[in-house]
Scaffold this active site. Structure first.
Site, PDB file in Angstrom:
ATOM      1  CD  GLU A 136      -1.838   2.367   1.784  1.00  0.00           C
ATOM      2  OE1 GLU A 136      -1.579   3.301   0.701  1.00  0.00           O
ATOM      3  OE2 GLU A 136      -1.852   2.435   2.973  1.00  0.00           O
ATOM      4  CB  CYS A 164      -1.127   7.246   1.427  1.00  0.00           C
ATOM      5  SG  CYS A 164      -2.427   6.090   2.030  1.00  0.00           S
TER       6      CYS A 164
END
Length: 454
Positions: free
Chosen positions: A230, A264
């Protein structure tokens, strides 16, 4: 080479703690313990494992105040957001308590066999390399489904949140998990290759930058081990001309400024159709300018410093380079040590760092477009692929655009966010694999085909 890790409060600049790095012998001992523990843990009934997670959730609830303060002191998160992070971890655990048995149940498949099904067997010891921006959430969203599936875990956390890493290990231990079920490795990145190469480690999960992801993927591939990545994001936030800004402006601001912009999945590129552009700028600017900056331990603080001074310096460099290419500073662009002021840049074009790169901090790049078609094309113009959000009154029309965006998430009239009930992950250089939901629980299992004829 240093043999210690020092943690520092980024808001005050004061040193917090010094930790001794694990020696090679220490690391080997932890690996051996993980392997030994797995051999019995994998055979425990799922009901017994779930019972331990109930105790873990109770501990998080009871220690929310002290754990939140630890988080805020180590990486600067506003205390209200630290509280929310612990609460989200409790919600995560509750989700898997309710669903783990169902997710791991054998899937019966009708074939020519007397009996055929898919069983889900744990893989073994899984290494997690985790970032500092959500020190508890990132770890627990990996660890809870991974351990519930019968695996054991090793954590290599970011060095600036070593206290959080050790607190998480303590919580697992005090909840009654067998010793070796969850262990923190106090080490630097130089040791990661040997750890991944060790036969005891069966897979690796990383949340971090695309640079770190490439390295971990290379190492995992070298040793033929599964990996889940990720990575970074550069999410687009599309504002169409029919968007209800009075209704959604607070969500839009939060989408960029939550966690002082260090997320993010934050909205980073604001792509605004020209007919609503001036209204958006006025409302967005007013909200951003009124975000309260201050001591992150104060409940009413909304914006604090970044987690480290070098992060603020990197952000300042990205902004400065973009300004040289023609971007205009509407608000902010001020740095003081680890603090970087909430910043809005207008007249941003696709060749600028604030458009092309991930900006990990409170910088909003605003791009004016002429039409809805251009907005979607501009949103898709990215090497990242974590998520896109669209604000519009015409939900039906937006829904028809879902396939035009290659990202791992598409949110309409809401900021992109993770939810234990939904799979989470990206495409392109934002990584591969999915965490959370059933997919997260099955990320590190052997999906075994069983075929029986009587």
């Amino acid at each position: 080479m240093t043999s210690t890790i020092k943690t520092t409060n980024p808001y005050s600049g004061k040193q917090l703690e010094t930790y001794q790095l694990d020696s090679p012998a220490d690391l080997d001992k932890k690996l051996q313990l993980a392997d030994k523990t797995f051999r019995t843990w994998k055979d425990d009934d799922i009901e017994d494992r779930v019972a331990l997670f109930k105790k873990l959730a109770d501990q998080l609830f009871q220690e929310k105040k002290s754990l939140s303060e630890l988080m805020t002191n180590e990486m600067g998160k506003p205390i209200s957001e630290s509280h929310a992070e612990i609460e989200k971890c409790i919600f995560l655990i509750d989700f898997y308590i309710k669903n783990a048995e169902k997710f791991l149940r054998d899937d019966i498949i009708e074939t020519d066999a007397s009996e055929s099904f898919i069983s889900y067997d744990p893989m073994g010891c899984v290494l997690a390399v985790m970032p500092w921006n959500f020190p508890f959430w990132q770890v627990l969203r990996f660890a809870v489904p991974t351990l519930a599936a019968g695996n054991v875990a090793l954590l290599k956390h970011a060095s600036n949140v070593t206290g959080c890493a050790l607190a998480i290990e303590r919580l697992f231990t005090e909840a009654g998990f067998p010793k070796g079920c969850f262990q923190t490795l106090i080490t630097d990145h130089n040791a990661i290759e040997d750890i991944i190469g060790n036969d005891i480690v069966k897979a690796v999960s990383l949340t971090g930058s695309d640079k770190a992801g490439r390295k971990i993927a290379e190492l995992a591939g070298k040793h033929l081990k599964p990996s889940l990545l990720e990575l970074g994001g550069n999410n687009a936030c599309i504002i169409l001309e029919d968007a209800d800004l009075d209704k959604h402006i607070d969500t839009i601001v939060k989408a960029r400024m939550q966690n002082s912009g260090q997320s993010c999945i934050a909205a980073k590129r604001f792509i605004v159709v020209d007919k609503i552009y001036e209204e958006f700028i006025d409302k967005f600017k007013s909200k951003v300018e009124n975000l309260k900056y201050g001591n992150p331990l104060e409940e009413d603080t909304k914006m604090s410093c970044l987690a480290r001074e070098d992060l603020a310096e990197t952000l300042a460099d990205q902004v400065q380079k973009s300004v040289k290419l023609g971007a205009k500073v509407l608000v902010g662009n001020k740095q003081d040590a680890a603090y970087f002021a909430p910043t809005i840049l207008t007249e941003v074009t696709s060749d600028m760092p604030v458009f092309k790169e991930e900006t990990f901090g409170p910088v909003a790049a605003v791009i004016k477009v002429k039409s809805e078609d251009e907005a979607y094309k501009m949103a898709a113009l990215s090497k990242f692929g974590l998520g896109t959000m669209v604000f519009t009154a015409n939900v039906e029309a937006a829904s028809k655009r879902i396939s035009e965006i290659e990202d791992g998430a598409f949110f309409i009239n809401e900021m992109v966010k993770s939810d234990p009930r939904l799979p989470f992950g990206g495409t392109k250089i934002s990584g591969y694999g999915r965490e959370l939901s059933k997919e997260g629980m099955l990320a590190f299992v052997n999906k075994k085909t069983v075929y029986i004829n009587n």
